[in-house]
Design a protein around this motif. Structure first.
Motif, PDB file in Angstrom:
ATOM      1  N   LEU A 288       6.348 -11.110  30.821  1.00 26.26           N
ATOM      2  CA  LEU A 288       7.048 -11.954  29.878  1.00 26.26           C
ATOM      3  C   LEU A 288       6.263 -12.066  28.594  1.00 26.26           C
ATOM      4  O   LEU A 288       5.081 -11.705  28.550  1.00 26.26           O
ATOM      5  N   SER A 289       6.936 -12.548  27.563  1.00 24.08           N
ATOM      6  CA  SER A 289       6.299 -12.763  26.267  1.00 24.08           C
ATOM      7  C   SER A 289       6.669 -14.138  25.749  1.00 24.08           C
ATOM      8  O   SER A 289       7.807 -14.581  25.905  1.00 24.08           O
ATOM      9  N   LEU A 290       5.695 -14.793  25.146  1.00 19.85           N
ATOM     10  CA  LEU A 290       5.918 -16.037  24.415  1.00 19.85           C
ATOM     11  C   LEU A 290       5.789 -15.681  22.941  1.00 19.85           C
ATOM     12  O   LEU A 290       4.758 -15.146  22.521  1.00 19.85           O
TER      13      LEU A 290
ATOM     14  N   LEU B  86       6.096 -16.897  18.950  1.00 20.49           N
ATOM     15  CA  LEU B  86       6.153 -17.981  17.968  1.00 20.49           C
ATOM     16  C   LEU B  86       6.970 -17.510  16.770  1.00 20.49           C
ATOM     17  O   LEU B  86       6.785 -16.391  16.287  1.00 20.49           O
ATOM     18  N   ILE B  87       7.874 -18.375  16.282  1.00 23.48           N
ATOM     19  CA  ILE B  87       8.770 -18.035  15.177  1.00 23.48           C
ATOM     20  C   ILE B  87       8.499 -19.004  14.024  1.00 23.48           C
ATOM     21  O   ILE B  87       8.337 -20.209  14.244  1.00 23.48           O
ATOM     22  N   ASP B  88       8.431 -18.480  12.802  1.00 21.84           N
ATOM     23  CA  ASP B  88       8.202 -19.362  11.647  1.00 21.84           C
ATOM     24  C   ASP B  88       9.523 -19.964  11.159  1.00 21.84           C
ATOM     25  O   ASP B  88      10.592 -19.696  11.708  1.00 21.84           O
ATOM     26  N   GLU B  89       9.448 -20.778  10.101  1.00 23.82           N
ATOM     27  CA  GLU B  89      10.620 -21.469   9.578  1.00 23.82           C
ATOM     28  C   GLU B  89      11.691 -20.520   9.058  1.00 23.82           C
ATOM     29  O   GLU B  89      12.875 -20.843   9.024  1.00 23.82           O
ATOM     30  N   ALA B  90      11.291 -19.307   8.650  1.00 26.72           N
ATOM     31  CA  ALA B  90      12.242 -18.315   8.141  1.00 26.72           C
ATOM     32  C   ALA B  90      12.900 -17.516   9.270  1.00 26.72           C
ATOM     33  O   ALA B  90      13.774 -16.699   9.022  1.00 26.72           O
ATOM     34  N   GLY B  91      12.453 -17.729  10.518  1.00 32.78           N
ATOM     35  CA  GLY B  91      13.032 -17.017  11.649  1.00 32.78           C
ATOM     36  C   GLY B  91      12.321 -15.728  12.002  1.00 32.78           C
ATOM     37  O   GLY B  91      12.818 -14.942  12.813  1.00 32.78           O
ATOM     38  N   ASP B  92      11.144 -15.487  11.408  1.00 42.39           N
ATOM     39  CA  ASP B  92      10.389 -14.262  11.670  1.00 42.39           C
ATOM     40  C   ASP B  92       9.389 -14.483  12.806  1.00 42.39           C
ATOM     41  O   ASP B  92       8.786 -15.550  12.904  1.00 42.39           O
ATOM     42  N   ASP B  93       9.200 -13.453  13.626  1.00 43.11           N
ATOM     43  CA  ASP B  93       8.186 -13.501  14.681  1.00 43.11           C
ATOM     44  C   ASP B  93       6.804 -13.472  14.040  1.00 43.11           C
ATOM     45  O   ASP B  93       6.510 -12.598  13.232  1.00 43.11           O
ATOM     46  N   LYS B  94       5.951 -14.423  14.407  1.00 45.80           N
ATOM     47  CA  LYS B  94       4.629 -14.521  13.796  1.00 45.80           C
ATOM     48  C   LYS B  94       3.482 -14.367  14.780  1.00 45.80           C
ATOM     49  O   LYS B  94       2.377 -14.013  14.386  1.00 45.80           O
ATOM     50  N   ALA B  95       3.700 -14.659  16.034  1.00 49.55           N
ATOM     51  CA  ALA B  95       2.653 -14.478  17.047  1.00 49.55           C
ATOM     52  C   ALA B  95       3.340 -14.160  18.366  1.00 49.55           C
ATOM     53  O   ALA B  95       4.442 -14.636  18.637  1.00 49.55           O
ATOM     54  N   ARG B  96       2.679 -13.311  19.177  1.00 49.53           N
ATOM     55  CA  ARG B  96       3.241 -12.914  20.468  1.00 49.53           C
ATOM     56  C   ARG B  96       2.124 -12.829  21.490  1.00 49.53           C
ATOM     57  O   ARG B  96       1.089 -12.218  21.248  1.00 49.53           O
ATOM     58  N   TRP B  97       2.358 -13.492  22.639  1.00 52.50           N
ATOM     59  CA  TRP B  97       1.456 -13.402  23.777  1.00 52.50           C
ATOM     60  C   TRP B  97       2.197 -12.669  24.889  1.00 52.50           C
ATOM     61  O   TRP B  97       3.249 -13.141  25.346  1.00 52.50           O
ATOM     62  N   ASN B  98       1.687 -11.529  25.308  1.00 56.49           N
ATOM     63  CA  ASN B  98       2.268 -10.785  26.424  1.00 56.49           C
ATOM     64  C   ASN B  98       1.556 -11.213  27.705  1.00 56.49           C
ATOM     65  O   ASN B  98       0.326 -11.218  27.767  1.00 56.49           O
ATOM     66  N   ILE B  99       2.328 -11.539  28.702  1.00 60.09           N
ATOM     67  CA  ILE B  99       1.807 -12.036  29.973  1.00 60.09           C
ATOM     68  C   ILE B  99       2.258 -11.069  31.058  1.00 60.09           C
ATOM     69  O   ILE B  99       3.458 -10.839  31.231  1.00 60.09           O
ATOM     70  N   MET B 100       1.294 -10.498  31.767  1.00 58.64           N
ATOM     71  CA  MET B 100       1.593  -9.432  32.709  1.00 58.64           C
ATOM     72  C   MET B 100       1.502  -9.891  34.160  1.00 58.64           C
ATOM     73  O   MET B 100       0.655 -10.710  34.513  1.00 58.64           O
ATOM     74  N   GLU B 101       2.378  -9.302  34.970  1.00 57.74           N
ATOM     75  CA  GLU B 101       2.374  -9.484  36.433  1.00 57.74           C
ATOM     76  C   GLU B 101       2.486 -10.948  36.828  1.00 57.74           C
ATOM     77  O   GLU B 101       1.749 -11.446  37.669  1.00 57.74           O
ATOM     78  N   ALA B 102       3.440 -11.648  36.220  1.00 57.12           N
ATOM     79  CA  ALA B 102       3.631 -13.072  36.504  1.00 57.12           C
ATOM     80  C   ALA B 102       4.631 -13.273  37.641  1.00 57.12           C
ATOM     81  O   ALA B 102       5.543 -12.466  37.830  1.00 57.12           O
ATOM     82  N   TRP B 103       4.421 -14.359  38.370  1.00 54.97           N
ATOM     83  CA  TRP B 103       5.378 -14.754  39.411  1.00 54.97           C
ATOM     84  C   TRP B 103       5.306 -16.261  39.587  1.00 54.97           C
ATOM     85  O   TRP B 103       4.273 -16.882  39.366  1.00 54.97           O
ATOM     86  N   PRO B 104       6.456 -16.872  39.948  1.00 57.74           N
ATOM     87  CA  PRO B 104       6.508 -18.334  40.033  1.00 57.74           C
ATOM     88  C   PRO B 104       5.809 -18.862  41.278  1.00 57.74           C
ATOM     89  O   PRO B 104       6.067 -18.419  42.389  1.00 57.74           O
ATOM     90  N   THR B 105       4.928 -19.810  41.058  1.00 55.19           N
ATOM     91  CA  THR B 105       4.188 -20.429  42.150  1.00 55.19           C
ATOM     92  C   THR B 105       4.660 -21.858  42.438  1.00 55.19           C
ATOM     93  O   THR B 105       4.402 -22.395  43.500  1.00 55.19           O
ATOM     94  N   LYS B 106       5.381 -22.458  41.474  1.00 53.87           N
ATOM     95  CA  LYS B 106       5.840 -23.833  41.672  1.00 53.87           C
ATOM     96  C   LYS B 106       7.110 -24.071  40.861  1.00 53.87           C
ATOM     97  O   LYS B 106       7.200 -23.670  39.702  1.00 53.87           O
ATOM     98  N   TYR B 107       8.061 -24.717  41.497  1.00 54.95           N
ATOM     99  CA  TYR B 107       9.290 -25.153  40.829  1.00 54.95           C
ATOM    100  C   TYR B 107       9.365 -26.669  40.950  1.00 54.95           C
ATOM    101  O   TYR B 107       9.046 -27.225  41.999  1.00 54.95           O
ATOM    102  N   ASP B 108       9.810 -27.339  39.884  1.00 54.19           N
ATOM    103  CA  ASP B 108       9.950 -28.788  39.921  1.00 54.19           C
ATOM    104  C   ASP B 108      11.146 -29.183  39.067  1.00 54.19           C
ATOM    105  O   ASP B 108      11.482 -28.504  38.088  1.00 54.19           O
TER     106      ASP B 108
END
Length: 144
Positions: free
Chosen positions: A91-93, A95-117
């Motif tokens: 997955l990726s998180l 960040l979008i600026d006020e103009a709607g442009d992508d400004k930062a991206r964190w790529n997260i690899m091999e994720a799986w859910p460990t808790k649901y609430d």
């Protein structure tokens, strides 16, 4: 020289392999920690060296208002029923600026859910029902 203000944290997008979720209220970017290892050479009885050890990553936490979508809950249910091995996603998180442009991206690899609430039900309340999902991951990289 033009002043560069920091970005605000309220506009972001979450991209998950194969899951389309309309919007999230919160998304926690995981921390990363590299453990220090003390090492002392036999010829130096006073000073320790600090070597780098294993790097670990914190959890991603996603929070959203309850809708008809069951995609994220079903992902968690697949892990419960069949284990995490074949249910990992990238997955990726973003960040979008006020103009709607992508400004930062964190790529997260091999994720799986460990808790649901889910938040509690209350006949006296009028708040939006919030679901949350904690994801463990193997790597986090800021690419933008």
């Amino acid at each position: 020289m033009a002043r560069k203000d920091p970005y605000r944290n309220f506009r972001f997008r979450v991209e998950i392999d194969g899951i389309n979720q309309a919007a999230f209220a919160d998304a926690v970017i995981p921390d990363s920690t590299t453990a220090p290892i003390d090492y002392r050479e036999g010829t130096d009885p006073v000073h320790n060296r600090k070597l780098s050890g294993q790097t670990t990553y914190g959890n991603v936490t996603l929070k959203w208002g309850l809708t008809d979508s069951m995609d994220l809950y079903n992902w968690r249910k697949q892990v419960i029923d069949k284990g995490a091995q074949d249910n990992r996603k990238n997955l990726s998180l973003v960040l979008i600026d006020e103009a709607g442009d992508d400004k930062a991206r964190w790529n997260i690899m091999e994720a799986w859910p460990t808790k649901y609430d889910s938040s509690d039900l209350s006949a006296k309340g009028a708040e939006v029902l919030i679901e949350s999902l904690d994801l463990v991951c193997e790597e986090v990289v800021r690419v933008q």
